[in-house]
Design an enzyme around this catalytic site. Sequence first.
Site, PDB file in Angstrom:
ATOM      1  N   HIS A   1       0.837  -1.120  -0.147  1.00  0.00           N
ATOM      2  CA  HIS A   1      -0.085   0.210   0.192  1.00  0.00           C
ATOM      3  C   HIS A   1       1.012   1.349  -0.199  1.00  0.00           C
ATOM      4  O   HIS A   1       0.397   2.209  -0.827  1.00  0.00           O
ATOM      5  CB  HIS A   1      -0.924  -0.035   1.323  1.00  0.00           C
ATOM      6  CG  HIS A   1      -2.054   0.915   1.136  1.00  0.00           C
ATOM      7  ND1 HIS A   1      -2.907   0.917   0.252  1.00  0.00           N
ATOM      8  CD2 HIS A   1      -2.099   2.132   1.977  1.00  0.00           C
ATOM      9  CE1 HIS A   1      -3.878   1.935   0.501  1.00  0.00           C
ATOM     10  NE2 HIS A   1      -3.417   2.589   1.461  1.00  0.00           N
TER      11      HIS A   1
ATOM     12  N   GLU B   1      -7.947 -11.033 -24.449  1.00  0.00           N
ATOM     13  CA  GLU B   1      -6.710 -11.676 -23.636  1.00  0.00           C
ATOM     14  C   GLU B   1      -6.582 -13.078 -23.890  1.00  0.00           C
ATOM     15  O   GLU B   1      -5.774 -13.596 -23.221  1.00  0.00           O
ATOM     16  CB  GLU B   1      -6.599 -10.920 -22.539  1.00  0.00           C
ATOM     17  CG  GLU B   1      -7.694 -11.008 -21.486  1.00  0.00           C
ATOM     18  CD  GLU B   1      -7.605 -10.446 -20.178  1.00  0.00           C
ATOM     19  OE1 GLU B   1      -6.388 -10.166 -19.951  1.00  0.00           O
ATOM     20  OE2 GLU B   1      -8.660 -10.177 -19.703  1.00  0.00           O
TER      21      GLU B   1
ATOM     22  N   ASP C   1      -2.037 -10.852 -21.041  1.00  0.00           N
ATOM     23  CA  ASP C   1      -2.558 -12.183 -20.724  1.00  0.00           C
ATOM     24  C   ASP C   1      -2.386 -12.980 -22.227  1.00  0.00           C
ATOM     25  O   ASP C   1      -2.517 -14.038 -22.462  1.00  0.00           O
ATOM     26  CB  ASP C   1      -3.749 -12.273 -20.155  1.00  0.00           C
ATOM     27  CG  ASP C   1      -3.888 -12.157 -18.545  1.00  0.00           C
ATOM     28  OD1 ASP C   1      -2.976 -12.970 -17.830  1.00  0.00           O
ATOM     29  OD2 ASP C   1      -4.645 -11.510 -18.067  1.00  0.00           O
TER      30      ASP C   1
ATOM     31  N   CYS D   1      -4.327  -2.436 -24.205  1.00  0.00           N
ATOM     32  CA  CYS D   1      -4.036  -1.849 -22.591  1.00  0.00           C
ATOM     33  C   CYS D   1      -2.981  -2.897 -21.895  1.00  0.00           C
ATOM     34  O   CYS D   1      -2.746  -2.762 -20.718  1.00  0.00           O
ATOM     35  CB  CYS D   1      -5.234  -1.904 -21.952  1.00  0.00           C
ATOM     36  SG  CYS D   1      -5.951  -3.454 -21.598  1.00  0.00           S
TER      37      CYS D   1
HETATM   38  C1  PEP Z   1      -3.475  -7.794 -19.745  1.00  0.00           C
HETATM   39  O1  PEP Z   1      -3.712  -8.943 -19.516  1.00  0.00           O
HETATM   40  O2  PEP Z   1      -2.879  -7.153 -20.708  1.00  0.00           O
HETATM   41  C2  PEP Z   1      -4.087  -6.507 -18.744  1.00  0.00           C
HETATM   42  C3  PEP Z   1      -3.889  -5.246 -19.371  1.00  0.00           C
HETATM   43  O3  PEP Z   1      -4.936  -6.969 -17.615  1.00  0.00           O
HETATM   44  P1  PEP Z   1      -3.909  -7.274 -16.435  1.00  0.00           P
HETATM   45  O4  PEP Z   1      -2.647  -7.110 -16.623  1.00  0.00           O
HETATM   46  O5  PEP Z   1      -4.626  -6.585 -15.310  1.00  0.00           O
HETATM   47  O6  PEP Z   1      -4.069  -8.878 -16.337  1.00  0.00           O
HETATM   48 MG    MG Z   2      -5.408  -9.551 -18.093  1.00  0.00          MG
END
Ligand code: PEP
Ligand code: MG
Length: 585
Positions: free
Chosen positions: A193, A435, A459, A506
Site C-alpha cells: 500500500h 486476452e 495475458d 492496454c
Molecule cells: C492484460 O492482460 O494485458 C491486462 C492489461 O490486464 P492485467 O495485466 O490486469 O491482467
Molecule cells: Mg489481463
Amino acid sequence: MEFLRLRGIGVSPGIVQGEAVLAESVRFPARKSYIPPHRVEEELARLRAALAETREGLAALKREVGARIGEDHAFIFDAHRLILEDRVLLDGLEKLIREENVDSETALAEMHEHYRKIFEAIEDEYFRERQSDVTDVLGKVVRNLSAGKEAGIEEVRGRILVAHDLLPSEAALRMSRGKVLAVALDMGGPTSHVAILARSLNIPTVVGLHDISQKIQSGDTLIVDGTDGEVLVHPPPTVRKEFLSKKEKYDNYRRDLRKVARLRSATLDGVRFFPMANIELPEEVGNALSYGAEGIGLFRSEYIYLQRSSLPSEEDHLEVYARLAQETHPRPVYIRTVDIGGDKSLPQLQIEKEPNPALGLRAIRFSLRTQDLFRVQLRAILRASVPGNLRILIPMITEIEEITEVKAIFSEVKTELRGQGIPFDEKIPLGIMIEVPAAAAISDILIKEVDFFSIGTNDLIQYHLAVDRSNEFVSYLYKPLHPSVLRLVRFIIATALKEGKDVAVCGEMAADPLSAIMLLGFGLRRFSMNPIFIPRVKKALRAVDVRTVRRIVNQALELRSAQEVEEHLIEKLLIKHPDAFFLGQ
Ligand code: PEP
Ligand code: MG
C-alpha cells in the site's frame, strides 16, 4: 560518522537529500509488570480511558484521511475500530489484569502475542498480513497509556521518513499530511500500500532495506534514490556531488517528460493518437494526466475489493467511479469489472485454491458465478456514468455465450435503475478485453456484439505462447514481437476497424516504443499503459509518419522470428530517428 550505502527496492522514483526523521515504532513491554491486587479497579479504569482515547483518535484520523485523500483510504479505521470493540480482546485484557494482576501494558503485550501466534499459523498471505492491523491498534492503546502519547507527526514535513514499517493507518496519514520528502522502510515490497501511495503522491521511496531503522537516528543526513533503490547515510562530499549530478539528470528527464506531456499526440503526418493510463487507485488520476494521459484506458477495479476487509458495498464502488468520472472528465475512463479469482484471491470470500489459477475461475468467469457481486458493481458503474465519459470493460471473455449472459444481466440492471428513477448514461459503451487466444481468433464475430475491444496483451501473450507471465525461468520465451503474436494482434485490430469500432491495447506492449510503432502501423490509435511510460511512447509516435510505418510493418510481417522483427525495427526506425527514442539526454 560512518558512511553507509544501503540497498533496497526503489518503488517510487526520484532522488532527494535531506534530514531523517525516525518514526517511533510500537513497543510492547518485553517484561511483565505487576500491580497490587487492591489497584485492579484503578488499572482497569486506566485501560478503559486509553481504549476510549484510542477510539476517539481513530474517528479523528478517519475524518482527516478521508478528507485529504479519499474515503477509500479511510476504511482501514473502521476495521481498527472493530478490533477495539472485539469482546474476546476486551474480556481477555480484563481477565489478565484481574486474575494475573499484570498492568495494562503487559496485558496488551500478552494479547498481542496471543494474536501473533494465531495469525502466524494462517496460510493465506492476505489474512496473515492483517496481523499488522492488530499491532497497529494495540500499539496505539499502549501509546495512549503512556504520558508521551503519539509521536509528533507534523515533524515529517520536508524530511525523510524512516521506519521499520508503516502501518496501514500511518502510511495514508503521514504521507498525505504535509509533504514528506522521501520514505525509507525496512519492510515492504513494490505492491504494498505504501508503494502505491508513494507513486501516486510522487514521493521518492525505497522499501525492503532490512534494518535501516536500526542504523540511523533522527537528524542524520540521507540521500534517498527511489529510482535505483538505494539509501546513503552520512554521504561524504564526493558522493553528494555524484548524487547531485544524478539528481539533476533525473530532474531534467522529468522536465522533459512533462514537456512531452504537453505536446499534441499526433504523428509527423498529423494522424491523431490517444495515449491513456492504466491505474489502480483513483488517487493516480492527477499524476496520470500530468504525464499526458488522454483518458484512463484501464481502471483495475480489483483494488476496491483488496483494500477492505469486508465486501465493498454499492456506495463504496460508486464513490470510486464517481470520482474517476469527475476527475477525468471529459476524457474517457474504461472501468474493468473485477478481474479476481485465480492467483488474486478475494480475502472476503473463501475461494478454494485452484490447481491452475491462470486457467481457472477468474475475471468474468468469477463474476458470472457470483452474480450478486457483479450486479452491485454494474449498478455502481451505471450510477456514476451520468457525466457520459465512463465505459465498461469485461475481462477474460472466451466465448460468445459469456457476452450474451453479461448483456442480459446488464440490461436487467438498467431496467431496475430505470424503474427506481435513477439516472445513468443510456449510451454507456460496453466492451470486452481480448486476452484469450480463442476470443482473438473469433474477434470478427465478437466485435459485432460489443461497442469496443481492448487488447490485454499481457495475458494474450501468456496464453498464446504458453508462457507464464510471472515465471522467470520461461521469461525468455515471452516475446511481444513473436510473429504469431503480431499476426493475432493485427487481426484483432483489423476486425474492430472494419466494423468501425474502437480498439485499444492496454497491455505492457503498448508501453514499449518499438512495439507501439508496430501497433500504430496496424491501425491502432489508443494506447493504454502505466502512466510513467506515456511520454516515451508519445515521443516515439510523434517522430514517425504512418505511411512509412505501414511499409516497415508490412516488411516486418514477412519475417520469421521476434529477433528478426526487432532487428528490422531497430534498423528502420531507431537508427534513423535516434532522438525519438531517448528522453532527457
Ligand atoms: C492484460 O492482460 O494485458 C491486462 C492489461 O490486464 P492485467 O495485466 O490486469 O491482467
Ligand atoms: Mg489481463
